[in-house]
Design a protein around this motif. Structure first.
Motif, PDB file in Angstrom:
ATOM      1  N   MET A 233       0.833  -1.195   0.000  1.00  0.00           N
ATOM      2  CA  MET A 233       0.000   0.000   0.000  1.00  0.00           C
ATOM      3  C   MET A 233       0.869   1.246   0.000  1.00  0.00           C
ATOM      4  O   MET A 233       1.911   1.294   0.640  1.00  0.00           O
ATOM      5  N   GLU A 234       0.393   2.254  -0.685  1.00  0.00           N
ATOM      6  CA  GLU A 234       1.186   3.476  -0.644  1.00  0.00           C
ATOM      7  C   GLU A 234       0.841   4.301   0.589  1.00  0.00           C
ATOM      8  O   GLU A 234       1.604   5.122   1.033  1.00  0.00           O
ATOM      9  N   ASN A 235      -0.338   4.011   1.114  1.00  0.00           N
ATOM     10  CA  ASN A 235      -0.735   4.733   2.309  1.00  0.00           C
ATOM     11  C   ASN A 235      -1.326   3.792   3.346  1.00  0.00           C
ATOM     12  O   ASN A 235      -2.525   3.800   3.604  1.00  0.00           O
ATOM     13  N   PRO A 236      -0.469   2.978   3.914  1.00  0.00           N
ATOM     14  CA  PRO A 236      -0.964   1.946   4.829  1.00  0.00           C
ATOM     15  C   PRO A 236      -1.508   2.550   6.127  1.00  0.00           C
ATOM     16  O   PRO A 236      -1.132   3.658   6.489  1.00  0.00           O
ATOM     17  N   PRO A 237      -2.382   1.820   6.779  1.00  0.00           N
ATOM     18  CA  PRO A 237      -2.936   2.288   8.046  1.00  0.00           C
ATOM     19  C   PRO A 237      -1.842   2.371   9.116  1.00  0.00           C
ATOM     20  O   PRO A 237      -0.791   1.753   8.971  1.00  0.00           O
ATOM     21  N   THR A 238      -2.120   3.107  10.153  1.00  0.00           N
ATOM     22  CA  THR A 238      -1.130   3.213  11.225  1.00  0.00           C
ATOM     23  C   THR A 238      -1.423   2.210  12.342  1.00  0.00           C
ATOM     24  O   THR A 238      -0.661   2.076  13.273  1.00  0.00           O
TER      25      THR A 238
END
Lengths: 331, 331
Positions: A233-238
């Motif tokens: 993912m380019e913007n994975p969850p935190t």
DNA sequence: ACGGTTAGTGCAACCGATCTCGGCAATCGA
DNA sequence: TCGATTGCCGAGATCGGTTGCACTAACCGT
């Protein structure tokens, strides 16, 4: 010293078989001095009643089967542990039956428990439980299941409040500052697994964050796949909520393999509260299910049902267990 | 539809009880067409023999108890899993008995298995097994233990070669360049645990390194204490061998809590080869015990002993399982 | 003192199978 | 052809208890 039978005890005590029998199984029906005399004699002879013979005649035994899909899964192991305890505190003998998820085996165990005159049975399913099967074995009214069941409330159940558990998890994570929270469902199939997932979907939508299911397979490798997904993912969850502790372990392990650290890079929560979680690296933050209570209650429900036919559905409160796998979001 | 008994089948088939009995349990003693006829009728009636009644009369059942100290311990869980499989492949019904290390309970299970006419039993001990107890229950000749026993070779045993396992571990670590290798014994009490420890002591002395036992307690917290000990050393080892996987987990977890990383800062090996180890963080390098084989062999030994009185002691070969918790020594 | 309870125990059938005997053909050897 | 064996099956005792019923003796109120 072949163990003595009821007749030799009777002779030694100078009474009839039936009196010995009563002395043991219906104490109030025999004069207390006679009974004590008999008991003393029996003791001296090292006599104990044959559960087999008793079961045969009475058509009811003290064998209580606990049917689980996989004893290797620590959740079921812990359940089994507390239930053996609970069972023999009440004079039952727990029989652990492992199905490996095989429905044929499950049925096999059902017929076996019938043949053994089990007074009731407990089943912890791996798939949505089909009450039809239970009924077919004339066992429908003598079994309690550790899961929710659908469309049929005639069988007693114990579960924890899945939705509440997810709320707890979400609150914890949000209070830490997370807004992007993913979910890994892993092994599912049961109603509770489904409920957890549904609750996540619904509740995370309510919050500011959008639902993000990293994997929803139902095999043991879901954790690894989820990790892979995460990495791509380019913007994975935190933060990630896993459907259960085992999946959390797998996720953390797979993540670690790729150099992602928990909780520094991403927070991970489990759901179960396994003792094992305390020894994980890092120690797992999780939603604890009161497994011991579930076991005890399951047996109580079964007894109550046997007694007066009442079928209850109790749902227990989960509890947040903060350990070391969660922290504030990465920058 | 109360399940039919042997007499209704007999009547329906137009034969005597005893013929029905033979049709099922001694097929060669009845004419094949008669038998097939009976079987067909029985099938139609949904008839199966009562294991209880059979056991009562025959004075031998198919219930095989597996006595373990703690099913929550994954080693025993895996053993139980493979053994249930092995057992019912051979027509036995495994009864899991959990003692929680309580000798009183162990004895309780022994008397229970006698009362149920168990043909034999398997015990996986948590303490050095006292063959005296086994004998006292007239079970000495019908039990196989999954451990080594001392001073009495009259009870069959299965174990893996502890010394060989330690050799494997040591070789692996040394080939990685480690010379300072510590040991954590953790839960001990069994002969195999003792053997592992002894082997380590002896073999690590042979090598260039000096033995270094970080902890030798026998409780679940040994791992944590070992980690504490490790941290306090001015010259800690570069690698650690844990007596078993669970201890390894605990050590790594405790170490991680203090910022020590595995395998970067220190290599850690387990001993068991639990499936769980593959999902640990990091995946655990370990010495694998062939648990499935142990289960199968245990049952075979029991059967062989029942048949011809032979008592064997088989020791299996362990196997190195390299995963991610070991690497070269830190600089 | 007497019919009616009640407590305590013995008797014997029963639970669901197994197994030793013995009977009855059919087959065998000579 | 005849006694002996063998194959197949039924009768009935047995495994170790439980339980409905009958019986006895003590106890009740009147």
């Amino acid at each position: 010293m072949a163990d003595p039978n009821i007749d030799v005890v009777a002779k030694a005590a100078g009474v009839h078989r039936s009196t010995v029998s009563r002395a043991f199984s219906r104490p109030e029906a025999v004069k207390s001095e006679t009974r004590e005399h008999i008991l003393r004699i029996a003791e001296g002879l090292g006599y104990t009643m044959s559960p087999l013979a008793q079961a045969l005649r009475r058509k009811t035994s003290t064998f209580v089967p606990l049917i689980v899909p996989d004893i290797t899964n620590p959740f079921f192991a812990e359940l089994a542990k507390t239930m053996t305890q609970a069972a023999d505190e009440r004079g039952y003998q727990l029989l652990l039956c492992v199905t490996n998820g095989d429905p044929a085996k499950t049925e096999g165990y059902f017929t076996a428990m019938q043949a053994m005159y089990a007074p009731f049975g407990i089943v912890a399913p791996s798939t949505k439980v089909d009450t039809g099967v239970l009924k077919r074995f004339d066992f429908g009214h003598r079994v309690v299941v550790i899961d929710r069941v659908e469309g049929d409330s005639s069988v007693p159940t114990v579960t924890v409040d899945s939705r509440r558990g997810i709320v707890l998890a979400l609150e914890h994570l949000r209070s830490l500052g997370h807004t992007s929270i993913g979910y890994v469902s892993g092994i599912s199939g049961t109603h509770t697994a489904q409920d957890r997932m549904d609750a996540y979907l619904e509740l995370s939508a309510e919050g500011s964050s959008t639902p993000l299911v990293l994997d929803s397979g139902s095999d043991p490798d879901a954790g690894a796949r989820a990790a892979k997904h995460f990495l791509e993912m380019e913007n994975p969850p935190t933060a990630i909520i896993a459907a259960n502790d085992m999946v959390a372990f797998a996720v953390i392990s797979a993540l670690g393999q790729s150099g992602i650290r928990v909780p520094e890079d991403v927070s991970v929560m489990g759901f179960d509260g396994l003792a094992l979680g305390a020894r994980f690296n890092p120690a797992l933050t999780t939603v604890r299910q009161p497994i011991a209570d579930m076991g005890n209650i399951a047996i109580e429900l079964a007894e109550k049902q046997n007694l007066n036919g009442s079928v209850d559905h109790v749902v227990l409160e989960p509890e947040l267990l903060v350990r070391a796998s969660t922290a504030g979001p990465r920058k």
